[in-house]
Scaffold this motif. Structure first.
Motif, PDB file in Angstrom:
ATOM      1  N   GLU A 136       0.802  -1.434   0.047  1.00 55.70           N
ATOM      2  CA  GLU A 136       0.046   0.092   0.036  1.00 55.70           C
ATOM      3  C   GLU A 136       0.910   1.376   0.122  1.00 55.70           C
ATOM      4  O   GLU A 136       0.405   2.404  -0.356  1.00 55.70           O
ATOM      5  N   THR A 154      -4.982  -5.475  -5.096  1.00 55.15           N
ATOM      6  CA  THR A 154      -4.995  -5.833  -3.499  1.00 55.15           C
ATOM      7  C   THR A 154      -3.693  -5.041  -3.137  1.00 55.15           C
ATOM      8  O   THR A 154      -2.552  -5.714  -3.447  1.00 55.15           O
ATOM      9  N   TYR A 156      -1.493  -4.060   0.503  1.00 51.39           N
ATOM     10  CA  TYR A 156      -1.080  -4.787   1.822  1.00 51.39           C
ATOM     11  C   TYR A 156      -0.205  -3.878   2.442  1.00 51.39           C
ATOM     12  O   TYR A 156       0.533  -3.197   2.003  1.00 51.39           O
ATOM     13  N   ARG A 157      -0.110  -4.021   3.853  1.00 48.00           N
ATOM     14  CA  ARG A 157       0.715  -3.131   4.739  1.00 48.00           C
ATOM     15  C   ARG A 157       2.190  -4.024   4.743  1.00 48.00           C
ATOM     16  O   ARG A 157       1.916  -5.128   5.090  1.00 48.00           O
ATOM     17  N   LYS A 326       3.638  -3.244  11.905  1.00 43.47           N
ATOM     18  CA  LYS A 326       2.527  -3.905  11.728  1.00 43.47           C
ATOM     19  C   LYS A 326       2.395  -4.055  10.091  1.00 43.47           C
ATOM     20  O   LYS A 326       2.684  -3.374   9.320  1.00 43.47           O
ATOM     21  N   THR A 327       2.229  -5.425   9.819  1.00 44.88           N
ATOM     22  CA  THR A 327       2.091  -5.810   8.294  1.00 44.88           C
ATOM     23  C   THR A 327       0.900  -6.874   8.335  1.00 44.88           C
ATOM     24  O   THR A 327       0.493  -7.552   9.265  1.00 44.88           O
ATOM     25  N   ASP A 328       0.469  -6.915   6.991  1.00 45.84           N
ATOM     26  CA  ASP A 328      -0.553  -7.798   6.676  1.00 45.84           C
ATOM     27  C   ASP A 328      -0.037  -9.333   6.626  1.00 45.84           C
ATOM     28  O   ASP A 328       1.390  -9.465   6.286  1.00 45.84           O
ATOM     29  N   ASP A 329      -0.819 -10.249   6.421  1.00 41.63           N
ATOM     30  CA  ASP A 329      -0.424 -11.590   6.304  1.00 41.63           C
ATOM     31  C   ASP A 329      -0.330 -11.820   4.676  1.00 41.63           C
ATOM     32  O   ASP A 329      -1.400 -12.228   3.822  1.00 41.63           O
ATOM     33  N   ILE A 333      -2.789 -13.452   1.788  1.00 42.85           N
ATOM     34  CA  ILE A 333      -3.308 -12.783   0.442  1.00 42.85           C
ATOM     35  C   ILE A 333      -2.942 -13.469  -0.913  1.00 42.85           C
ATOM     36  O   ILE A 333      -3.684 -13.635  -1.603  1.00 42.85           O
TER      37      ILE A 333
END
Length: 345
Positions: A136, A154, A156-157, A326-329, A333
């Motif tokens: 992102e 899509t 993501y962080r 902080k991160t997304d998975d 994804i």
């Protein structure tokens, strides 16, 4: 239950580690995974190291005309191979050829992106992708300008490197296992610039790291992981400088070292996630994914030799302080995107 046939194309050495756990997951789920890989850098050695069966198709071009010729030839060879294999979905990270082949054969594709500056590659691929996964932190407009459809993106962080440590186990004896004879207390790991990449104008017989090595070798052990033989030759003959020949456990190596100085990108970001101080001296325009780590205090950037040396000396005597972000998975994804793309075929 119908078995899914997934095609994964590997075009760069870091992509082997990127897709390692994704490949294993799909295989454990009983899916049929077809892997193709071009001949470039350490790709084949890493594939063998991880025990993956693959089909070698094509190679990397050095000059501009060679890049065009080799990519065209590879697209042709892949088209013949994939038309016979008939996969249900294609998955890649910055592969020039996979989106073109899947589009031409009517196969849905999932494309992982983390470099908004690879304009030529993005223009050739993004308009043809059915699904794009990207950090992102990258400006959506930069991707739209090169043909990416915002409706199939899509975000993501974090950055793509977060997936590299899915099952990482630290080997604190990595120095001993590699038989390194280190004379000084502190150790710096260095990685030269991606001189052969189309997005960077650089000479593979020179490196921005040379003047840095010449000074810091008197203060710390220097370990260098070159990308190819010409880069290794640059640093041969220096006292207190060791050339590390891949493939090795680079994650444990980065974590064990006191500092990483990199003129590339992937290894810098990996080291930052491992909690090792990082100085980026990448000679091109900084990527958004690098800015992510800089802004979160996990990386320092400079292209000034004096500033890099002074910062390095300061970091060598500072205590390592791991910082959580902080991160997304990303793993989840990617897996879900592959299944979704196949279902929408």
């Amino acid at each position: 239950m119908v078995r899914l046939k997934i095609w994964i194309d590997i075009t760069n050495a870091p992509h082997v580690r990127f897709f390692r756990d994704v490949i294993t997951h799909f295989q454990d789920e009983g899916e049929d995974v077809i892997i193709t890989a071009r001949k470039f850098g350490d790709i084949h050695r890493l594939m063998d190291l991880f025990g993956f069966e693959f089909t070698s198709i094509g190679k990397h071009g050095v000059t501009l005309d060679e890049k065009l010729i080799e990519s065209t030839r590879r697209a042709y060879e892949l088209s013949k191979f994939i038309s016979e294999e008939k996969p249900d979905v294609g998955l890649s990270k910055h592969s020039i050829e996979l989106p073109r082949v899947t589009f031409g054969l009517g196969i849905p594709s999932v494309y992982v992106l983390d470099n908004e500056h690879a304009l030529a590659a993005n223009r050739l691929t993004l308009p043809l992708c059915d699904h794009i996964i990207m950090p992102e932190v990258i400006d959506l407009w930069d991707i739209m300008k090169t043909g990416g459809d915002p409706n199939v993106i899509t975000r993501y962080r974090g950055t793509s490197e977060i997936i590299h440590f899915q099952n990482f186990e630290y080997n604190e004896n990595i120095f001993e296992d590699l038989g390194l004879k280190l004379e000084r207390e502190k150790t710096i790991l260095m990685r030269p610039e991606p001189s052969l990449a189309s997005y960077l104008d650089a000479d593979c017989h020179e490196s921005v790291l040379t003047p840095i090595v010449e000074i810091l070798k008197d203060y710390a052990n220097i370990l260098i992981i070159p990308r190819f033989k010409e880069q290794a030759d640059i640093f041969r003959g220096y006292d207190n400088v060791t050339i590390i020949r891949p493939p090795v456990d680079t994650f444990s190596l980065m974590k064990r070292c006191d500092l990483v100085i990199g003129a590339g990108g992937t290894m810098n970001r990996e080291a930052a996630l491992l909690g090792t101080p990082v100085i980026s001296c990448y000679p091109g325009k900084p990527l958004s994914v690098d800015k992510f780590y800089i802004e979160n205090g996990l990386m320092v950037r400079s292209t000034d030799v004096d500033e890099i040396v002074n910062t390095a000396l300061r970091l060598l005597v500072s205590e390592k302080k791991a910082k959580e972000i902080k991160t997304d998975d990303l793993f989840r994804i990617i897996v879900e995107s592959v299944y979704a793309a196949a279902d929408n075929e």
